[in-house]
Design an enzyme around this catalytic site. Structure first.
Site, PDB file in Angstrom:
ATOM      1  N   LEU A   1      -6.749  -8.145 -19.940  1.00 48.42           N
ATOM      2  CA  LEU A   1      -7.373  -9.467 -19.876  1.00 48.42           C
ATOM      3  C   LEU A   1      -7.955  -9.866 -21.230  1.00 48.42           C
ATOM      4  O   LEU A   1      -7.839 -11.019 -21.653  1.00 48.42           O
ATOM      5  CB  LEU A   1      -8.469  -9.464 -18.820  1.00 48.42           C
ATOM      6  CG  LEU A   1      -7.990  -9.332 -17.366  1.00 48.42           C
ATOM      7  CD1 LEU A   1      -9.177  -9.078 -16.444  1.00 48.42           C
ATOM      8  CD2 LEU A   1      -7.241 -10.578 -16.932  1.00 48.42           C
TER       9      LEU A   1
ATOM     10  N   ARG B   1     -17.878   2.558   8.891  1.00 51.63           N
ATOM     11  CA  ARG B   1     -17.983   1.266   9.570  1.00 51.63           C
ATOM     12  C   ARG B   1     -16.635   0.832  10.145  1.00 51.63           C
ATOM     13  O   ARG B   1     -16.573   0.206  11.214  1.00 51.63           O
ATOM     14  CB  ARG B   1     -18.528   0.219   8.586  1.00 51.63           C
ATOM     15  CG  ARG B   1     -18.566  -1.200   9.114  1.00 51.63           C
ATOM     16  CD  ARG B   1     -19.482  -2.082   8.283  1.00 51.63           C
ATOM     17  NE  ARG B   1     -19.293  -1.897   6.861  1.00 51.63           N
ATOM     18  CZ  ARG B   1     -18.380  -2.524   6.120  1.00 51.63           C
ATOM     19  NH1 ARG B   1     -17.568  -3.410   6.699  1.00 51.63           N
ATOM     20  NH2 ARG B   1     -18.287  -2.319   4.821  1.00 51.63           N
TER      21      ARG B   1
ATOM     22  N   ARG C   1     -13.921  -8.823 -11.729  1.00 50.49           N
ATOM     23  CA  ARG C   1     -14.181 -10.235 -11.467  1.00 50.49           C
ATOM     24  C   ARG C   1     -14.035 -11.010 -12.770  1.00 50.49           C
ATOM     25  O   ARG C   1     -14.666 -10.685 -13.778  1.00 50.49           O
ATOM     26  CB  ARG C   1     -15.579 -10.426 -10.891  1.00 50.49           C
ATOM     27  CG  ARG C   1     -15.915 -11.889 -10.569  1.00 50.49           C
ATOM     28  CD  ARG C   1     -17.272 -11.980  -9.901  1.00 50.49           C
ATOM     29  NE  ARG C   1     -17.285 -11.229  -8.654  1.00 50.49           N
ATOM     30  CZ  ARG C   1     -18.355 -10.626  -8.154  1.00 50.49           C
ATOM     31  NH1 ARG C   1     -19.497 -10.665  -8.784  1.00 50.49           N
ATOM     32  NH2 ARG C   1     -18.272  -9.964  -7.010  1.00 50.49           N
TER      33      ARG C   1
ATOM     34  N   LYS D   1     -13.397 -20.051   2.706  1.00 51.65           N
ATOM     35  CA  LYS D   1     -13.932 -19.425   3.910  1.00 51.65           C
ATOM     36  C   LYS D   1     -14.848 -20.423   4.629  1.00 51.65           C
ATOM     37  O   LYS D   1     -15.335 -21.382   4.020  1.00 51.65           O
ATOM     38  CB  LYS D   1     -14.718 -18.163   3.534  1.00 51.65           C
ATOM     39  CG  LYS D   1     -13.839 -17.016   3.049  1.00 51.65           C
ATOM     40  CD  LYS D   1     -14.648 -15.750   2.848  1.00 51.65           C
ATOM     41  CE  LYS D   1     -13.762 -14.585   2.443  1.00 51.65           C
ATOM     42  NZ  LYS D   1     -14.527 -13.321   2.293  1.00 51.65           N
TER      43      LYS D   1
ATOM     44  N   HIS E   1      -8.270 -14.152  -4.844  1.00 51.05           N
ATOM     45  CA  HIS E   1      -8.291 -12.696  -4.794  1.00 51.05           C
ATOM     46  C   HIS E   1      -6.882 -12.140  -4.960  1.00 51.05           C
ATOM     47  O   HIS E   1      -5.947 -12.570  -4.265  1.00 51.05           O
ATOM     48  CB  HIS E   1      -8.858 -12.210  -3.461  1.00 51.05           C
ATOM     49  CG  HIS E   1     -10.325 -12.444  -3.296  1.00 51.05           C
ATOM     50  ND1 HIS E   1     -11.085 -11.810  -2.339  1.00 51.05           N
ATOM     51  CD2 HIS E   1     -11.189 -13.227  -3.976  1.00 51.05           C
ATOM     52  CE1 HIS E   1     -12.345 -12.206  -2.424  1.00 51.05           C
ATOM     53  NE2 HIS E   1     -12.428 -13.080  -3.418  1.00 51.05           N
TER      54      HIS E   1
ATOM     55  N   GLU F   1      -8.779  -4.547  -7.124  1.00 55.72           N
ATOM     56  CA  GLU F   1      -9.008  -5.890  -6.588  1.00 55.72           C
ATOM     57  C   GLU F   1      -9.516  -6.786  -7.714  1.00 55.72           C
ATOM     58  O   GLU F   1     -10.490  -6.446  -8.388  1.00 55.72           O
ATOM     59  CB  GLU F   1     -10.031  -5.864  -5.455  1.00 55.72           C
ATOM     60  CG  GLU F   1     -10.247  -7.246  -4.849  1.00 55.72           C
ATOM     61  CD  GLU F   1     -11.376  -7.285  -3.832  1.00 55.72           C
ATOM     62  OE1 GLU F   1     -11.118  -7.644  -2.685  1.00 55.72           O
ATOM     63  OE2 GLU F   1     -12.521  -6.952  -4.206  1.00 55.72           O
TER      64      GLU F   1
ATOM     65  N   GLU G   1     -25.633 -17.093  -2.792  1.00 53.08           N
ATOM     66  CA  GLU G   1     -25.427 -16.993  -1.341  1.00 53.08           C
ATOM     67  C   GLU G   1     -25.605 -15.553  -0.877  1.00 53.08           C
ATOM     68  O   GLU G   1     -26.177 -15.288   0.188  1.00 53.08           O
ATOM     69  CB  GLU G   1     -24.030 -17.503  -0.986  1.00 53.08           C
ATOM     70  CG  GLU G   1     -23.785 -17.715   0.504  1.00 53.08           C
ATOM     71  CD  GLU G   1     -23.283 -16.479   1.213  1.00 53.08           C
ATOM     72  OE1 GLU G   1     -23.298 -16.459   2.454  1.00 53.08           O
ATOM     73  OE2 GLU G   1     -22.888 -15.508   0.527  1.00 53.08           O
ATOM     74  N   HIS G   2     -25.143 -14.612  -1.694  1.00 52.67           N
ATOM     75  CA  HIS G   2     -25.293 -13.195  -1.351  1.00 52.67           C
ATOM     76  C   HIS G   2     -26.764 -12.795  -1.316  1.00 52.67           C
ATOM     77  O   HIS G   2     -27.202 -12.053  -0.435  1.00 52.67           O
ATOM     78  CB  HIS G   2     -24.536 -12.341  -2.366  1.00 52.67           C
ATOM     79  CG  HIS G   2     -24.569 -10.879  -2.061  1.00 52.67           C
ATOM     80  ND1 HIS G   2     -23.820 -10.322  -1.044  1.00 52.67           N
ATOM     81  CD2 HIS G   2     -25.282  -9.860  -2.611  1.00 52.67           C
ATOM     82  CE1 HIS G   2     -24.062  -9.022  -1.001  1.00 52.67           C
ATOM     83  NE2 HIS G   2     -24.934  -8.725  -1.936  1.00 52.67           N
TER      84      HIS G   2
END
Length: 214
Positions: free
Chosen positions: A38, A73, A94, A129, A137, A156, A171-172
């Site tokens: 990148l 989980r 990211r 979403k 993504h 990812e 938001e997180h």
């Protein structure tokens, strides 16, 4: 949970703990490989086109505690083999871009590299979403060249604008803790903020395009 406790929970066996540490090294190397590619692309654009599609790059390697928690989980076995088989977000990169167009241009350059394998792509910009989250993504497999062999390691990659990243980060932090009437109200307000951020992204892109034509 600290690293040693997480590793002990995974196996209690020294050899497999060592295998987990080796896996972490492998995924960290994959992150470094993607970051280098990148940075080369961004430098090329800076030289030839006097522009930088990348505002900045963040990366993270999922901790042993997070790996154990996610495996439990999801109801998957807690082991190194299980982590490699089921988790594609152990290594994450990211990319923050200035404009929406930069996101798709950069994604195209990444996925066209012949030694990268595209595993999955999800476009939460075209299809946000329900809470308003937007981002592109990708999961790619990148070759990591070791002393004795080469391994394809999943990474990812999330690509978003500055406005998208600003909204997602806050938001997180503000994540509602229950389903009370207040939480429902906050969800609506956050969704409205996401829509306003998306409108801002589009307007800034239109301004940038107008300036280029002058």
């Amino acid at each position: 949970m600290d690293t040693q406790t997480a590793l002990t929970r995974m196996t209690g066996d020294y050899e497999i703990q060592q295998a987990f540490l080796e896996m972490s090294h492998l995924y960290d190397a994959a992150i470094r490989e993607i970051r280098t590619r990148l940075e080369i692309l961004d430098r090329e654009f800076s030289i030839y086109y006097a522009s930088n599609p990348i505002h900045h790059i963040d990366s993270r390697l999922k901790s042993p505690a997070s790996i154990v928690e996610k495996l439990e989980r999801k109801g998957w076995p807690v082991s190194v083999e299980s982590a490699e088989a089921h988790l594609q977000d152990i290594a994450g990169v990211r990319i923050i871009c200035n404009y929406i167009d930069d996101i798709y241009r950069l994604a195209g350059m990444i996925t066209r590299q012949p030694d990268l394998e595209l595993v999955r792509q999800k476009d939460y910009i075209e299809n946000p979403k329900p809470n308003g989250y937007r981002s592109l993504h990708l999961v790619v497999r990148v070759p990591v060249y070791l002393s004795s062999h080469t391994e394809l390691v999943p990474v990812e990659i999330q690509i978003r604008t500055i406005a998208m990243d600003f909204w997602a980060s806050l938001e997180h932090q503000l994540r509602y803790k229950n389903d009370s009437e207040a939480a429902v109200s906050l969800k609506k307000r956050l969704k409205r903020c996401a829509d306003q951020s998306a409108a801002l992204d589009l307007e800034m892109q239109r301004i940038a395009a107008a300036l280029k034509t002058r």
